[in-house]
Write a protein that holds these residues in place. Structure first.
Motif, short mmCIF file in Angstrom:
data_model
loop_
_atom_site.label_atom_id
_atom_site.label_comp_id
_atom_site.label_asym_id
_atom_site.label_seq_id
_atom_site.Cartn_x
_atom_site.Cartn_y
_atom_site.Cartn_z
N ASP A 24 13.24 16.72 -24.63
CA ASP A 24 13.70 15.66 -23.73
C ASP A 24 13.08 15.76 -22.35
OD1 ASP A 24 15.22 14.63 -25.75
OD2 ASP A 24 17.10 15.56 -25.09
N ASP A 25 12.87 17.00 -21.90
CA ASP A 25 12.24 17.18 -20.56
C ASP A 25 10.85 16.57 -20.53
OD1 ASP A 25 14.47 18.53 -19.67
OD2 ASP A 25 13.68 20.51 -20.21
N VAL A 26 10.09 16.77 -21.60
CA VAL A 26 8.74 16.25 -21.66
C VAL A 26 8.77 14.72 -21.76
CG1 VAL A 26 6.58 16.21 -22.96
CG2 VAL A 26 7.85 18.35 -22.71
N VAL A 27 9.65 14.20 -22.64
CA VAL A 27 9.73 12.75 -22.81
C VAL A 27 10.13 12.07 -21.51
CG1 VAL A 27 10.99 10.91 -23.98
CG2 VAL A 27 10.22 12.90 -25.28
N GLN A 28 11.11 12.68 -20.82
CA GLN A 28 11.56 12.11 -19.55
C GLN A 28 10.43 12.09 -18.52
OE1 GLN A 28 14.54 14.35 -17.38
NE2 GLN A 28 15.58 12.45 -16.79
N ALA A 29 9.64 13.16 -18.48
CA ALA A 29 8.52 13.23 -17.53
C ALA A 29 7.47 12.15 -17.85
CB ALA A 29 7.88 14.62 -17.57
N VAL A 30 7.19 11.98 -19.14
CA VAL A 30 6.22 10.96 -19.55
C VAL A 30 6.72 9.57 -19.19
CG1 VAL A 30 5.09 9.88 -21.53
CG2 VAL A 30 5.21 12.37 -21.37
N ALA A 31 8.03 9.33 -19.38
CA ALA A 31 8.60 8.03 -19.04
C ALA A 31 8.44 7.74 -17.55
CB ALA A 31 10.06 7.99 -19.45
N TRP A 32 8.68 8.76 -16.73
CA TRP A 32 8.49 8.60 -15.29
C TRP A 32 7.02 8.27 -14.96
CZ3 TRP A 32 11.59 7.69 -11.41
CH2 TRP A 32 12.94 8.06 -11.49
N MET A 33 6.11 8.93 -15.63
CA MET A 33 4.68 8.67 -15.38
C MET A 33 4.29 7.24 -15.75
SD MET A 33 2.57 12.15 -16.30
CE MET A 33 3.47 12.70 -17.74
N VAL A 34 4.79 6.76 -16.89
CA VAL A 34 4.49 5.40 -17.32
C VAL A 34 5.07 4.39 -16.33
CG1 VAL A 34 4.90 3.66 -19.09
CG2 VAL A 34 4.32 6.00 -19.76
N ALA A 35 6.32 4.61 -15.93
CA ALA A 35 6.95 3.70 -14.98
C ALA A 35 6.20 3.69 -13.65
CB ALA A 35 8.41 4.09 -14.78
N PHE A 76 0.83 -1.20 0.00
CA PHE A 76 0.00 0.00 0.00
C PHE A 76 0.87 1.26 0.00
CE2 PHE A 76 -3.75 -2.53 1.43
CZ PHE A 76 -4.67 -2.02 0.53
N VAL A 77 1.96 1.24 0.74
CA VAL A 77 2.86 2.41 0.79
C VAL A 77 3.49 2.65 -0.58
CG1 VAL A 77 5.02 3.28 1.75
CG2 VAL A 77 3.33 2.22 3.26
N VAL A 78 3.97 1.60 -1.21
CA VAL A 78 4.59 1.74 -2.54
C VAL A 78 3.58 2.28 -3.55
CG1 VAL A 78 5.60 0.47 -4.47
CG2 VAL A 78 6.34 -0.01 -2.13
N ALA A 79 2.35 1.75 -3.51
CA ALA A 79 1.32 2.23 -4.43
C ALA A 79 1.02 3.70 -4.19
CB ALA A 79 0.05 1.39 -4.27
N GLY A 80 0.98 4.11 -2.92
CA GLY A 80 0.72 5.52 -2.62
C GLY A 80 1.82 6.43 -3.11
N LEU A 81 3.07 6.05 -2.90
CA LEU A 81 4.20 6.86 -3.37
C LEU A 81 4.24 6.94 -4.89
CD1 LEU A 81 7.00 5.64 -0.91
CD2 LEU A 81 5.89 7.90 -0.95
N ALA A 82 3.97 5.81 -5.54
CA ALA A 82 3.98 5.81 -7.01
C ALA A 82 2.90 6.72 -7.57
CB ALA A 82 3.79 4.39 -7.53
N GLY A 83 1.80 6.87 -6.85
CA GLY A 83 0.72 7.72 -7.32
C GLY A 83 1.07 9.20 -7.32
N LEU A 84 2.11 9.61 -6.56
CA LEU A 84 2.51 11.02 -6.54
C LEU A 84 3.28 11.42 -7.79
CD1 LEU A 84 3.79 11.34 -2.84
CD2 LEU A 84 1.53 11.91 -3.73
N VAL A 85 3.96 10.48 -8.38
CA VAL A 85 4.88 10.79 -9.49
C VAL A 85 4.19 11.45 -10.68
CG1 VAL A 85 6.50 9.79 -11.15
CG2 VAL A 85 6.49 9.00 -8.76
N PRO A 86 3.06 10.95 -11.19
CA PRO A 86 2.45 11.57 -12.36
C PRO A 86 2.09 13.04 -12.14
CG PRO A 86 1.53 9.39 -12.03
CD PRO A 86 2.35 9.69 -10.83
N GLY A 121 3.48 18.85 -13.40
CA GLY A 121 3.98 20.18 -13.03
C GLY A 121 5.30 20.49 -13.72
N ARG A 122 6.17 19.49 -13.82
CA ARG A 122 7.46 19.70 -14.50
C ARG A 122 7.24 19.98 -15.99
NH1 ARG A 122 12.25 15.47 -13.51
NH2 ARG A 122 11.96 16.40 -11.43
N VAL A 123 6.27 19.28 -16.61
CA VAL A 123 5.97 19.52 -18.02
C VAL A 123 5.46 20.94 -18.23
CG1 VAL A 123 4.44 18.88 -19.93
CG2 VAL A 123 5.57 17.10 -18.60
#
Length: 581
Positions: free
Chosen positions: A65-76, A37-47, A52-54
């Motif tokens: 590259d900034d946008v692509v990197q942000a999208v990659a983080w969201m997918v992961a 549950f903790v891991v799922a909660g932390l992962a939910g903050l990333v998108p 905001g970074r985008v």
């Protein structure tokens, strides 16, 4: 009608204590559940942070590259969140399912070992609703509501943390809605707990009315009282509906308070975001992320809003279950009578104070002696039989078996030595073999056939399609009333008790089946002490002693021939019976 004494309801603290005791019995899976549950909660903050970074990258003319990197983080993050959520749900089931099974077993064990008079005082509907409706409510909550509630709480905590990560002022703005949320919850909790308990209680009353109406349908029709039974069901159903409507109105008012809290919180975050951007203290991306973070709270808060209703109902059901599970168990006193002598010493009984149904009665049954009890309807025969069988604790006097007082022994111990057979015999859904082995779990097939032969049931069981393997009961071969009684008598042979109490066991058999059933009863009682509550007076001729009850008092006693010669009340009963026969 006397007021029913319902089974106890545990406090919320006691229910929580027992639940924790059950959950912590599987610490490994509990740790996996919390971690997932903790891991799922932390992962939910990333998108949200990446969005905001985008926004900042686009506003400042950043590169692709900034946008692509942000999208990659969201997918992961999405993949991690999905895996962690699946793991948390699966591991929670491994923690909760065994715990719930254990609780169900505890409740059923205590329900099955409740004293007969305790069940009658509470009403069968209260017991049925707890082991039925309440277990279903808790099960459904644990299957759906609890995982969603835990996920929502984790999301809520980490989202608020995300707000403070962006900017402490944005975090404080998000907390501006807290008093409104707390106010809504503080209003709801004290109202909902009693309301849901009242709802469960009303459902129990409705179940009791339905069960009583169905079981007593024939009697009601016989006396033209169908309307009375229907009106009772209608009153109980109307009361349950009224409580359900009040619960819905309360829940709607709670929803309005929660929506108001959302409006205040989102407005505060937007104002704070505008101020930080205007003053240069924060970026547009931070303000966007903050607004999304708070908007992201709508789903978990909305889930809690709708699930809290289910969780509260489950909590009310859980307190009722724990109330039964925490009932003190039977004392470990062992019944080890020195012989089969049954002695009733000045026993009397009143179901309600001041309304005595049985005056002081004394009976002595040496080993192998048969006593028949006769009297008009309402004379107290069934009450005396229940007391003799240890199924009803008398208001006064003592019942001794082999010199040991039954008042100091649990009813389950009494059942090992005294068997009670009434006219209401239950045929369980299962094979004939299953029904017989309730009394003798280790009995071999030859022993089962011998018991059936003693009860004069072997012939018709052999004629069944599959003999002992024939399925009987509600979903199988329907047995006649005499056959069901013979099956009950065969169980007596297998159980081999010292004393048998037959409470009008041939009353429903009809004249043709009753004669054979009486012969079967005589064969089963051979060599045993027995109390026979006689509906058919032909059963009294072979008794060693006949006791005549009238308005709860013994007015005559002696052998059949002595009482007929005495020309008293028994002689009148015998004469009337002989004319009808």
């Amino acid at each position: 009608m006397s007021e029913r004494t319902l089974l106890p309801v545990a406090s919320g603290r006691d229910a929580a204590r027992r639940s924790w005791r059950l959950l912590r019995s599987r610490p490994g899976w509990l740790a996996v559940t919390v971690s997932a549950f903790v891991v799922a909660g932390l992962a939910g903050l990333v998108p949200v942070l990446m969005i905001g970074r985008v926004v900042d990258a686009v506003g400042s003319g950043g590169d692709r590259d900034d946008v692509v990197q942000a999208v990659a983080w969201m997918v992961a993050a999405g993949i991690v969140a999905a895996g962690a959520t699946a793991l948390s749900t699966a591991s929670l089931a491994r923690v909760v399912a065994p715990s719930l099974a254990r609780l169900r077993e505890d409740v059923l064990d205590r329900a099955l070992h409740l004293e007969t008079e305790r069940v009658e005082a509470a009403g069968i509907g209260d017991v049925v609703s707890r082991v039925g409706d309440d277990v279903r409510q808790v099960t459904e909550s644990l299957d759906e509501a609890v995982p969603a509630t835990l996920s929502s709480v984790v999301t809520l905590v980490f989202t608020v943390g995300g707000l403070f990560t962006l900017d402490w002022r944005l975090g404080l703005a998000g907390l501006a809605a807290t008093p409104f949320y707390l106010g809504a919850v503080r209003w709801y909790v004290p109202h909902s707990g009693p309301m849901y308990r009242e709802e469960r209680r009303a459902q129990g009353e409705r179940a009791d009315a339905l069960v009583t109406g169905v079981h007593g349908a024939e009697t009601m029709r016989a006396f033209g009282r169908e309307r009375h039974a229907i009106e009772r069901v209608e009153r109980a159903s109307a009361a349950a509906v009224d409580v359900a409507l009040r619960v819905y109105v309360m829940f709607t008012r709670f929803g309005f308070r929660m929506n108001l809290s959302e409006l205040v919180g989102l407005g505060a975050v937007l104002v704070a975001g505008y101020w930080t951007v205007s003053s240069g203290a924060g970026s547009i991306g931070d303000a966007t992320a903050a607004a999304l973070f708070f908007h992201r709270l709508f789903n978990p808060i909305g889930a809690l809003l709708f699930l809290f209703d289910t969780v509260q109902a489950a909590g009310a059901a859980l307190t009722r279950l724990v109330g039964v599970a925490d009932l003190p168990g039977p004392e470990p006193t062992r019944l080890d009578p020195r012989d089969a002598d049954l002695h009733l010493v000045d026993v009397e009984h009143a179901y309600e104070p001041g309304h005595r149904v049985l005056a002081p009665v004394s009976l002595h049954l040496p080993a192998g002696r048969v006593v028949a009890v006769v009297g008009a309807t309402g004379a107290g025969k069934t009450t005396l039989g229940a007391i003799a069988a240890g199924a009803l604790r008398p208001s006064g006097g003592r019942v001794l078996l082999g010199g040991q007082d039954l008042a100091s022994v649990d009813e389950s111990q009494v059942r090992r030595h005294i068997a009670l057979v009434t006219q209401e015999v239950h045929v369980f859904a299962g094979t004939v073999r299953d029904n017989l082995r309730l009394a003798g779990p280790d009995a071999t097939d030859p022993e089962l056939w011998d018991a059936l032969a003693t009860a004069l049931a072997r012939a018709w069981v052999e004629a069944l399609p599959r003999g002992l393997d024939t399925v009987v009961g509600d979903r199988g071969h329907r047995l006649t009333a005499p056959q069901a009684q013979q099956l009950a008598l065969a169980r007596i042979v297998l159980a081999d008790p010292r004393v048998v109490v037959l409470d009008e066991a041939t009353a429903e058999a009809g004249s043709s089946g009753a004669r054979e059933l009486e012969q079967a009863a005589l064969r089963v009682l051979a060599g045993r002490s027995a109390v026979v509550i006689a509906h058919r007076l032909t059963q009294t001729r072979d008794a060693d002693e006949v006791v005549v009850l009238h308005h709860g008092e013994v007015v005559e006693r002696g052998s059949h021939d002595e009482l007929v010669a005495r020309a008293g009340r028994y002689a009148d009963l015998w004469r009337a019976w002989s004319v009808r026969a």
